[in-house]
Design a protein around this motif. Structure first.
Motif, PDB file in Angstrom:
ATOM      1  N   ASN A 160       0.829  -1.199   0.000  1.00 47.44           N
ATOM      2  CA  ASN A 160       0.000   0.000   0.000  1.00 47.44           C
ATOM      3  C   ASN A 160       0.873   1.261   0.000  1.00 47.44           C
ATOM      4  OD1 ASN A 160       0.955   0.316   2.662  1.00 47.44           O
ATOM      5  ND2 ASN A 160      -0.817  -0.743   3.518  1.00 47.44           N
ATOM      6  N   HIS A 161       0.241   2.416   0.221  1.00 52.51           N
ATOM      7  CA  HIS A 161       0.976   3.692   0.202  1.00 52.51           C
ATOM      8  C   HIS A 161       1.918   3.859   1.392  1.00 52.51           C
ATOM      9  CE1 HIS A 161      -2.718   4.239   2.421  1.00 52.51           C
ATOM     10  NE2 HIS A 161      -2.217   5.313   3.006  1.00 52.51           N
ATOM     11  N   TYR A 162       1.848   2.960   2.380  1.00 52.44           N
ATOM     12  CA  TYR A 162       2.806   2.963   3.499  1.00 52.44           C
ATOM     13  C   TYR A 162       3.990   2.041   3.220  1.00 52.44           C
ATOM     14  CZ  TYR A 162      -1.035   5.109   6.064  1.00 52.44           C
ATOM     15  OH  TYR A 162      -2.044   5.935   6.465  1.00 52.44           O
ATOM     16  N   ASP A 163       3.996   1.422   2.026  1.00 48.98           N
ATOM     17  CA  ASP A 163       5.043   0.485   1.615  1.00 48.98           C
ATOM     18  C   ASP A 163       5.033  -0.787   2.473  1.00 48.98           C
ATOM     19  OD1 ASP A 163       6.933  -0.039  -0.350  1.00 48.98           O
ATOM     20  OD2 ASP A 163       8.615   0.656   0.871  1.00 48.98           O
ATOM     21  N   THR A 164       3.814  -1.178   2.904  1.00 48.77           N
ATOM     22  CA  THR A 164       3.637  -2.435   3.643  1.00 48.77           C
ATOM     23  C   THR A 164       2.578  -3.275   2.926  1.00 48.77           C
ATOM     24  OG1 THR A 164       1.973  -1.460   5.132  1.00 48.77           O
ATOM     25  CG2 THR A 164       4.281  -1.422   5.866  1.00 48.77           C
ATOM     26  N   LEU A 165       2.625  -4.565   3.161  1.00 47.51           N
ATOM     27  CA  LEU A 165       1.724  -5.506   2.497  1.00 47.51           C
ATOM     28  C   LEU A 165       0.263  -5.145   2.760  1.00 47.51           C
ATOM     29  CD1 LEU A 165       1.748  -8.232   0.864  1.00 47.51           C
ATOM     30  CD2 LEU A 165       1.491  -9.374   3.069  1.00 47.51           C
ATOM     31  N   PHE A 166      -0.551  -5.128   1.709  1.00 44.36           N
ATOM     32  CA  PHE A 166      -1.991  -4.916   1.859  1.00 44.36           C
ATOM     33  C   PHE A 166      -2.563  -5.991   2.778  1.00 44.36           C
ATOM     34  CE2 PHE A 166      -1.973  -2.669  -2.341  1.00 44.36           C
ATOM     35  CZ  PHE A 166      -2.664  -1.541  -1.957  1.00 44.36           C
ATOM     36  N   GLY A 167      -3.442  -5.606   3.688  1.00 49.59           N
ATOM     37  CA  GLY A 167      -4.099  -6.568   4.574  1.00 49.59           C
ATOM     38  C   GLY A 167      -4.886  -7.611   3.793  1.00 49.59           C
ATOM     39  N   GLY A 168      -5.568  -7.182   2.746  1.00 51.37           N
ATOM     40  CA  GLY A 168      -6.349  -8.121   1.929  1.00 51.37           C
ATOM     41  C   GLY A 168      -5.466  -9.126   1.211  1.00 51.37           C
ATOM     42  N   THR A 169      -4.282  -8.693   0.798  1.00 50.96           N
ATOM     43  CA  THR A 169      -3.333  -9.606   0.159  1.00 50.96           C
ATOM     44  C   THR A 169      -2.847 -10.639   1.165  1.00 50.96           C
ATOM     45  OG1 THR A 169      -2.652  -7.882  -1.384  1.00 50.96           O
ATOM     46  CG2 THR A 169      -1.158  -9.753  -1.125  1.00 50.96           C
ATOM     47  N   ALA A 170      -2.566 -10.193   2.389  1.00 53.11           N
ATOM     48  CA  ALA A 170      -2.148 -11.124   3.449  1.00 53.11           C
ATOM     49  C   ALA A 170      -3.252 -12.143   3.725  1.00 53.11           C
ATOM     50  CB  ALA A 170      -1.794 -10.356   4.716  1.00 53.11           C
ATOM     51  N   MET A 171      -4.504 -11.681   3.795  1.00 54.06           N
ATOM     52  CA  MET A 171      -5.623 -12.592   4.055  1.00 54.06           C
ATOM     53  C   MET A 171      -5.792 -13.597   2.914  1.00 54.06           C
ATOM     54  SD  MET A 171      -8.173  -9.811   5.802  1.00 54.06           S
ATOM     55  CE  MET A 171      -9.640 -10.786   5.601  1.00 54.06           C
ATOM     56  N   HIS A 172      -5.610 -13.126   1.680  1.00 48.92           N
ATOM     57  CA  HIS A 172      -5.686 -14.019   0.514  1.00 48.92           C
ATOM     58  C   HIS A 172      -4.619 -15.112   0.609  1.00 48.92           C
ATOM     59  CE1 HIS A 172      -5.908 -15.126  -3.798  1.00 48.92           C
ATOM     60  NE2 HIS A 172      -4.603 -15.220  -3.683  1.00 48.92           N
ATOM     61  N   MET A 173      -3.392 -14.715   0.948  1.00 47.65           N
ATOM     62  CA  MET A 173      -2.297 -15.690   1.071  1.00 47.65           C
ATOM     63  C   MET A 173      -2.589 -16.673   2.208  1.00 47.65           C
ATOM     64  SD  MET A 173       1.031 -13.177   0.234  1.00 47.65           S
ATOM     65  CE  MET A 173       1.551 -13.263   1.874  1.00 47.65           C
ATOM     66  N   MET A 174      -3.143 -16.178   3.309  1.00 43.91           N
ATOM     67  CA  MET A 174      -3.464 -17.037   4.457  1.00 43.91           C
ATOM     68  C   MET A 174      -4.549 -18.047   4.098  1.00 43.91           C
ATOM     69  SD  MET A 174      -3.380 -14.216   7.516  1.00 43.91           S
ATOM     70  CE  MET A 174      -3.495 -15.391   8.906  1.00 43.91           C
TER      71      MET A 174
END
Length: 129
Positions: free
Chosen positions: A24-38
């Motif tokens: 995201n704009h904070y240069d950290t992994l999108f929460g939704g992307t993390a949930m998708h991977m999980m």
């Protein structure tokens, strides 16, 4: 095979690099992307355990305790934590590893519930007898 052996054999570990196109704009992994991977790791774990069609029916509390910066490696670990008659629970943890140091820490953890389906897509027993 015993239940304990099935649980141990179904543990799933996947490594991924965190690239800028997933942040995201904070240069950290999108929460939704993390949930998708999980959810993907949880699905693989559930399928390896049951060796039949499994579908996600819920995701329980997911704790985002640390941001995951771009330019790191993440390890996702899925483990079966509960086996019911027609459903099972899978715990997924995401660990961050810095690429050029030995630093490693837990960033996210959550639990997913799956139901086993038969050929007609109806709930069926998780463990066939």
């Amino acid at each position: 095979m015993t239940l304990e052996e099935r649980i141990k054999n179904s543990e799933t570990r996947i490594f991924k690099a965190v690239f800028p196109n997933t942040t995201n704009h904070y240069d950290t992994l999108f929460g939704g992307t993390a949930m998708h991977m999980m959810d993907e790791v949880a699905f693989i774990t559930a399928t390896r355990f049951s060796r039949q069609m499994m579908v996600t029916v819920s995701s329980d509390k997911i704790d985002f305790t640390k941001p995951i910066p771009a330019g790191t490696i993440v390890e996702l670990i899925g483990k079966v934590t509960h086996v019911g008659n027609k459903s099972l629970k899978v715990s997924v943890e995401i660990y961050i590893e810095e690429m050029y140091t030995d630093v490693r820490y837990l960033a996210i953890n959550g639990e997913f519930t799956f139901v086993a389906l038969d050929k007609d897509k109806k709930p069926t027993k998780v463990i066939k007898e």
